[in-house]
Design a protein around this motif. Structure first.
Motif, PDB file in Angstrom:
ATOM      1  N   UNK A 474      49.217  40.286  49.327  1.00  0.00           N
ATOM      2  CA  UNK A 474      47.941  40.988  49.129  1.00  0.00           C
ATOM      3  C   UNK A 474      47.457  40.717  47.716  1.00  0.00           C
ATOM      4  N   UNK A 475      46.138  40.825  47.566  1.00  0.00           N
ATOM      5  CA  UNK A 475      45.513  40.713  46.236  1.00  0.00           C
ATOM      6  C   UNK A 475      44.965  42.090  45.883  1.00  0.00           C
ATOM      7  N   UNK A 476      45.352  42.602  44.719  1.00  0.00           N
ATOM      8  CA  UNK A 476      45.051  43.982  44.334  1.00  0.00           C
ATOM      9  C   UNK A 476      44.241  44.018  43.048  1.00  0.00           C
ATOM     10  N   UNK A 477      43.022  44.578  43.128  1.00  0.00           N
ATOM     11  CA  UNK A 477      42.233  44.829  41.912  1.00  0.00           C
ATOM     12  C   UNK A 477      42.312  46.319  41.585  1.00  0.00           C
ATOM     13  N   UNK A 478      42.057  46.635  40.331  1.00  0.00           N
ATOM     14  CA  UNK A 478      42.308  48.015  39.903  1.00  0.00           C
ATOM     15  C   UNK A 478      43.798  48.275  39.962  1.00  0.00           C
ATOM     16  N   UNK A 531      42.909  33.144  41.693  1.00  0.00           N
ATOM     17  CA  UNK A 531      44.310  33.182  42.130  1.00  0.00           C
ATOM     18  C   UNK A 531      44.447  33.712  43.551  1.00  0.00           C
ATOM     19  N   UNK A 532      43.394  34.353  44.058  1.00  0.00           N
ATOM     20  CA  UNK A 532      43.466  34.953  45.394  1.00  0.00           C
ATOM     21  C   UNK A 532      42.683  34.170  46.434  1.00  0.00           C
ATOM     22  N   UNK A 533      42.337  32.934  46.158  1.00  0.00           N
ATOM     23  CA  UNK A 533      41.477  32.201  47.075  1.00  0.00           C
ATOM     24  C   UNK A 533      42.175  31.772  48.361  1.00  0.00           C
ATOM     25  N   UNK A 534      43.483  31.989  48.447  1.00  0.00           N
ATOM     26  CA  UNK A 534      44.178  31.724  49.704  1.00  0.00           C
ATOM     27  C   UNK A 534      44.754  33.002  50.321  1.00  0.00           C
ATOM     28  N   UNK A 549      33.373  38.159  44.867  1.00  0.00           N
ATOM     29  CA  UNK A 549      33.760  38.155  46.281  1.00  0.00           C
ATOM     30  C   UNK A 549      33.818  36.738  46.854  1.00  0.00           C
ATOM     31  N   UNK A 550      33.129  35.819  46.260  1.00  0.00           N
ATOM     32  CA  UNK A 550      33.077  34.465  46.832  1.00  0.00           C
ATOM     33  C   UNK A 550      34.430  33.763  46.798  1.00  0.00           C
TER      34      UNK A 550
END
Length: 645
Positions: A474-478, A531-534, A549-550
């Motif tokens: 998972x990719x986590x922001x905040x 880093x989260x593009x996959x 978001x892109x």
């Protein structure tokens, strides 16, 4: 075929029923164009003005009756108004439409005098109208009302009106065409008599109609307005003016208290309820006051949504929030109040408390004898801005921080004094930078009996249970926020790789050291969205722009705990809603939606406070989230009938 006068002829028109005013509006517009000024000598104009004033009268009485911070101690029936009653009474204004159309036909007849021929004031007309109301309208309405309570008329015409368990000012307008015609005759007979005797005046029309509506709304307001001391000092007064308790007894017991405004005729006919005045005294003295078990200290998001509160417009608050055109003209008023609140947060915080942060909405769970109250910290809460960032920015103004915390602290102390068991803080009221997620208040007042809860443990549980079991990354922001930390630590224990977006290596390492040594490798610091593009599972705790978001690959699902929710710019991705829980089916008295949530659904932090109270937990839930309690809180929520929406 149904019974005559049992259903409204324009029922199938929906909102288009207001086009029935079209001929009157067209006539006024034509006269305005011809003369170049408003046709003040036109009855059509005055009827339209009267229509607006009558609608405002009903609305103001409705707002007053539902401002529990003013009226809680004097409520006749303690229950809230639920969605079923709101939907049944949706077209309450049919009565006003009918009466306006009837008045339009009467005033346009050749026999009716024009406005220019009438005096502005005629004392004789007022005296005649009062006399005719007492001697004609009251007794005629009494006998007509009693007739409606006999079979088969009650089932055909009057039963729906009595199906409303909690009277509201809008209930006063709810009924069948036959009931509306009876009220129209009761209202119109004194006016007709005064005009026939030459005592007609413009002020009489306005005054009589608006006073009639005011008395109707007062009786249906479910709040005692006249003090019991007035009836004790002047015993005859109890037969000249009714009370909300008097009317409420009629709605609950049906075969008593039939009069319009004057209980005199019930007394003469022997149909008065003997408990009317004693119950009125008890209600006025606060006998129905009940301390809620749980209080949710909420806030709204922007100027328009501030008018979504239940005491503003019931037709708006009973549906998920959306911007309605009818609210736009009121935006400047709401914006002005927002500026007032900004000012007050920095200055008159103590004195304004008595107008701010009081009870707003109550509902209950019968099987627990459990009562929930929502509290809004702000003067009537009609005080927010057009955009969330503008409206909420006062929470982040350094000079306002002390005043805001003082408001929240006063609400907590008042709840503690009242005997409330749990008080839960909504999103911005527990902001980490503001008060450390509520830690400030618990540390300052170590002897609090009320439990202070931020509810974020259940918020984390909801988000985590949304993630499919087959997800490996998972990719986590905040990521270093209170919720982000808990989510990261929980997922790494499940051997799920967490890409934590943060520029602060120190904060990342601190969180990483909290996880067991064998799982620390699952927490990975990243500093860029690339880093989260996959990664197709994004958990969003920080607002994302279209540019950010892109970087998400097609098919990505955005889970989120950011307020306000991110906007779905990507058509090839899916977007989750804010964490929420559906309340148990047996909840009673719930009649408003929580912001954009559907009916019966509340934000997870709100539900977390409810679970905390139902479980009877004695600890404060403030500050950092205890990761070990996430599953405990989740199971407790499901046990009590709360479910993911």
């Amino acid at each position: 075929m149904g019974s005559p006068l049992a259903s409204w002829p324009w029922a199938s028109l929906g909102s288009y029923k207001y086009l029935l005013y079209g001929p009157m509006v067209a006539k006024v517009a034509h006269a305005w164009r011809e003369t170049g000024s408003l046709p003040l000598d036109s009855w059509c104009l005055h009827l339209l003005i009267l229509l607006a004033l009558r609608s405002l009268t009903f609305q103001l009485w409705f707002s007053y009756g539902n401002m529990l911070f003013f009226t809680r101690r004097r409520r006749v029936v303690k229950d809230g108004v639920d969605f079923r009653q709101i939907d049944a009474e949706w077209d309450w204004d049919n009565m006003v439409i009918l009466q306006t159309l009837v008045a339009g036909m009467v005033t346009n007849s050749p026999a009716f005098p024009g406005v220019a021929e009438l005096r502005a004031w005629a004392p004789l007309g007022w005296a005649l109208a009062l006399l005719l109301h007492v001697t004609v309208s009251e007794p005629c309405f009494y006998w007509a009302h009693r007739a409606l309570h006999r079979a088969p008329l009650f089932g055909l015409y009057h039963a729906k009106h009595h199906a409303s368990p909690v009277t509201q000012p809008l209930t006063a307008g709810f009924g069948t065409p036959l009931e509306a015609l009876i009220l129209t005759l009761a209202m119109g007979a004194p006016l007709a008599g005064a005009f026939a005797a030459g005592g007609g005046s413009v002020s009489l029309v306005y005054g009589h109609v608006l006073l009639f509506d005011c008395l109707r709304c007062m009786g249906y307001s479910n709040v005692e307005v006249i003090s019991h001391k007035a009836f004790a000092a002047f015993p005859a007064l109890r037969y000249l003016i009714y009370t909300p308790t008097y009317l409420s007894l009629h709605h609950r017991e049906k075969d008593c208290n039939f009069c319009l405004f004057m209980p005199l005729y019930d007394a003469l006919a022997g149909t008065i309820n003997a408990r009317s005045w004693e119950l009125q005294k008890e209600v006025d003295q606060g006998a129905n006051d009940r301390v809620p078990d749980f209080v949710f200290l909420a806030h709204v998001v922007d100027v328009v949504s501030s008018m979504h509160v239940p005491f503003a417009f019931r037709s708006c608050s009973s549906l998920p929030f959306a911007t309605h055109l009818v609210l736009i003209p009121l935006w400047p008023v709401a914006f002005a109040f927002m500026l007032v609140q900004w000012f007050c947060s920095k200055t008159f915080t103590v004195s304004f408390y008595f107008l701010r942060g009081r009870l707003h909405q109550t509902w209950s769970v019968p099987r627990y004898g459990f009562q929930v109250t929502t509290t809004l910290p702000g003067y009537l809460q009609i005080v927010h801005s057009i955009l969330y960032l503008l409206s909420s920015s006062w929470y982040f103004i350094p000079s306002a921080k002390k005043g805001i915390n003082r408001q929240i602290e006063l609400a907590i102390l008042r709840a503690d004094k009242m005997g409330v068991k749990v008080i839960s803080l909504a999103a911005l009221n527990k902001n980490e930078a503001l008060n450390g997620g509520g830690t400030l208040f618990v540390s300052k007042h170590p002897n609090l009996r009320v439990r202070v809860v931020h509810g974020n443990t259940l918020t984390a549980a909801v988000i985590l249970n949304e993630i499919p079991s087959n997800v490996k990354e998972v990719f986590l922001t905040g990521a270093t926020s209170k919720l982000g930390r808990a989510i990261a630590l929980y997922l790494c224990r499940k051997k799920i790789r967490v890409l934590m977006l943060t520029l602060s290596t120190e904060r990342f390492l601190k969180i990483q050291r909290e996880s067991p040594a064998e799982f620390q490798h699952c927490l990975v610091q990243v500093t860029k969205y690339q880093a989260a593009q996959s990664c197709k599972t994004w958990i969003v705790g920080k607002w994302l722009s279209p540019r950010e978001q892109r970087w998400a690959p097609p098919g990505t699902h955005f889970h989120q705990f950011v307020v306000p929710p991110i906007i779905g710019f990507r058509r090839d991705c899916t977007y989750g809603k804010l964490a929420a829980m559906r309340l148990p089916k047996d909840v009673q008295g719930l009649g408003s939606c929580e912001y954009t949530m559907e009916r019966g659904v509340v934000h997870a932090c709100h539900a977390g406070g409810v679970v905390h109270c139902l479980e009877g937990w004695e600890h404060h839930e403030v500050g950092a989230i205890d990761v070990d309690r996430i599953d405990v809180v989740w199971k407790a929520a499901l046990k009590h009938g709360l479910t993911p929406p």
